[in-house]
Design an enzyme around this catalytic site. Structure first.
Site, PDB file in Angstrom:
ATOM      1  N   VAL A   9       0.832  -1.213   0.000  1.00 41.72           N
ATOM      2  CA  VAL A   9       0.000   0.000   0.000  1.00 41.72           C
ATOM      3  C   VAL A   9       0.870   1.269   0.000  1.00 41.72           C
ATOM      4  CG1 VAL A   9      -1.873   1.225   1.173  1.00 41.72           C
ATOM      5  CG2 VAL A   9      -1.822  -1.273   1.229  1.00 41.72           C
ATOM      6  N   GLY A 129     -10.984  -1.872  -0.331  1.00 35.99           N
ATOM      7  CA  GLY A 129      -9.939  -1.399  -1.254  1.00 35.99           C
ATOM      8  C   GLY A 129     -10.293  -0.043  -1.829  1.00 35.99           C
ATOM      9  N   GLU A 185      -2.967 -10.467   3.430  1.00 36.93           N
ATOM     10  CA  GLU A 185      -2.361  -9.827   4.592  1.00 36.93           C
ATOM     11  C   GLU A 185      -0.979 -10.423   4.827  1.00 36.93           C
ATOM     12  OE1 GLU A 185      -3.952  -7.271   6.524  1.00 36.93           O
ATOM     13  OE2 GLU A 185      -5.031  -7.394   4.658  1.00 36.93           O
ATOM     14  N   LYS A 200     -13.533  -6.035   8.967  1.00 36.52           N
ATOM     15  CA  LYS A 200     -14.164  -5.049   8.077  1.00 36.52           C
ATOM     16  C   LYS A 200     -15.660  -4.910   8.357  1.00 36.52           C
ATOM     17  CE  LYS A 200     -10.819  -5.749   4.349  1.00 36.52           C
ATOM     18  NZ  LYS A 200     -10.475  -6.628   3.228  1.00 36.52           N
ATOM     19  N   GLY A 297      -5.190  -4.757  -3.306  1.00 40.30           N
ATOM     20  CA  GLY A 297      -4.118  -4.487  -4.273  1.00 40.30           C
ATOM     21  C   GLY A 297      -3.613  -3.061  -4.122  1.00 40.30           C
TER      22      GLY A 297
END
Ligand code: NAP
Ligand code: HSE
Length: 426
Positions: A9, A129, A185, A200, A297
């Protein structure tokens, strides 16, 4: 600003800024500069070209630097990331994070501190994402009572299930690909066992229901015990298996869970493939909403982080204070509906001895528990010595009945392995 982390990221955010810095300067009238980046290993090779001068292994250099107004935590894990987040908020810096584990497990402290300090806490990249689900729930849908959220919110597991079914890949090979593509992860068991989806959905439910929903409330099952055989049998019955996350609020209370489910082939979520995510929301005024996009991604996640950075800049430029409260308190009035009281249709795969009378023994026990069967197929192929798979689908029934019935069935001498049980989403 500073980045904590230059992995998948972090490199995505760095690259996005390299490509779009000028465009952003034109749009915002502000030049965004990354002044420091915290990493673990200074000598590691990176996919982006970064000047060694801005890399550091000392968080102190970032927290003490008054020119650094925005801290983006993109490290992952609980510690030291949580301490760095809290320290940054205490220092009055605007904070952006992609870390769903921290927010789900200790969000109360972090949300509370952000409100006390009157700083912006952005976490758009923590769920979905590149899908702007956090801003949509927090801001765009604020006028609604949210009744239900249902979605596919883990890219890694969706990628694995898609590659296994469509390309006959083994679980291990599909997981390897997901890791290489940067979806998984650092500890992929978080994805596989459903914990990442659980983090989440706890975040989404907290925003939707306006109170901190403890992560421990989420009932979790992952895809780590899914067999290619079950994906194929499900397909024969006209279903596709997906890892589902859902949160519902009704007069009975809150139902919140993550589980692999059979979805009818014409269900809208079955078209969500590979590392795509989709989230369906039902609000009392807006009605139904469906959001779809890349859920994991480098690039999509960087897009979400950048949206938070720009909001943080807006707070700084206009001395803004968060009007919309973060969900920092548990509400005593909210009650959890235990999974045992939930109602589903089910898929069972028994590993049963291939001899007359076996099916009637199994269906007899199901009958005793009031579970009614809608279809049965015995597949001739042996999967254990003398044992074949028998697949049954049921009508709606309470989970507690299924738990009781399967416990008895699995003790029968004609049943040779633990029964596989999956829920069916209508
Ligand atoms: P990653 O590739 O493992 O990168 C982690 C980065 O943090 C690395 O640069 C690492 O430094 C640095 N780091 C880790 N521990 C550190 C420590 N103790 N001190 C200093 N630096 C440390 O992880 P990622 O995939 O980018 O994920 C980062 C966060 O974003 C996680 O919270 C994840 O859940 C979340 N997220 C990821 C995605 C995705 O698609 N990957 C999507 C949404 C959200 P080194 O490089 O020197 O080892
Ligand atoms: N590991 C996560 C996933 C990254 O696969 O969805 C995105 O949050």
């Amino acid at each position: 600003m500073a980045l904590l982390g230059l992995g998948t990221v972090g490199q995505g955010v760095f690259e996005l800024l390299q490509i779009h810095r000028e465009r952003l300067r034109e749009k915002l009238g502000v030049d965004l500069e990354i002044k420091k980046i915290l990493v673990r290993d200074l000598s590691k090779s990176r996919s982006v070209k970064v000047s060694k001068d801005i890399l550091t292994t000392d968080f102190g250099e970032i927290i003490r630097d008054e020119e650094i107004k925005i801290v983006c935590e993109l490290m992952g894990g609980i510690e030291p990331a949580k301490t760095y987040l809290l320290e940054s908020l205490k220092a009055g810096k605007q904070v952006v994070t992609a870390n769903k584990a921290i927010l789900a497990e200790s969000g109360e402290d972090i949300y509370d501190l952000a409100m006390k300090k009157g700083v912006y806490l952005g976490f758009e990249a923590s769920v979905g994402g590149g899908i702007p689900i956090i801003k949509i729930l927090r801001e765009a849908l604020i006028g609604n009572r949210i009744e239900c959220i249902l979605g596919i919110i883990n890219g890694t597991t969706n990628y694995i299930l898609t590659r296994m079914l469509e390309n006959n890949l083994s679980f291990e090979k599909a997981l390897e690909e997901a890791k290489q593509k940067g979806f998984a992860e650092a500890d992929p068991t978080l994805d596989l066992k459903g914990f990442d989806s659980a983090h989440k959905i706890a975040i989404l439910a907290s925003l939707a229901f306006g109170a901190f929903i403890p992560y421990e409330w989420v009932y979790v099952e992952g895809i780590d015990e899914i067999d290619l055989m079950d994906l194929k049998f499900a397909k024969q019955f006209g279903y596709i298996v997906k890892l589902i996350a859902e949160a519902k609020q009704s007069r009975r209370g809150i139902e919140i869970r993550v589980y692999p489910a059979l979805l009818p082939e014409n269900h809208i979520l079955t078209s969500v493939r590979l590392n795509y995510n989709a989230i369906y929301i039902k609000g009392d005024f807006v009605g139904d909403i469906l959001l779809y996009g890349l859920g994991a991604g480098k690039e999509p996640t960087a897009s979400a982080v950048m949206s938070d950075i720009v909001t943080a800049v807006e707070y700084l430029q206009f001395n803004k204070f968060p009007l919309i409260r973060y969900p920092s308190r548990v509400k005593d009035a909210l009650k959890l509906v235990p999974i045992e009281e939930s109602i589903f249709k089910y898929y069972f795969r028994f590993t049963a001895v291939d001899r007359p009378g076996v099916l009637s023994k199994i269906s007899g026990i199901l009958g005793n528990y009031g579970i009614s069967i809608s279809s049965v197929v015995q597949i001739g192929r042996q999967i254990r010595k003398g044992a074949v798979p028998v697949v049954m689908l049921t009508h709606e029934t309470k989970e507690e009945r299924v738990i009781g019935a399967l416990k008895e069935i699995d003790c029968l001498d004609v049943v040779k392995a633990r029964t596989k049980r999956l829920r069916i989403l209508s």
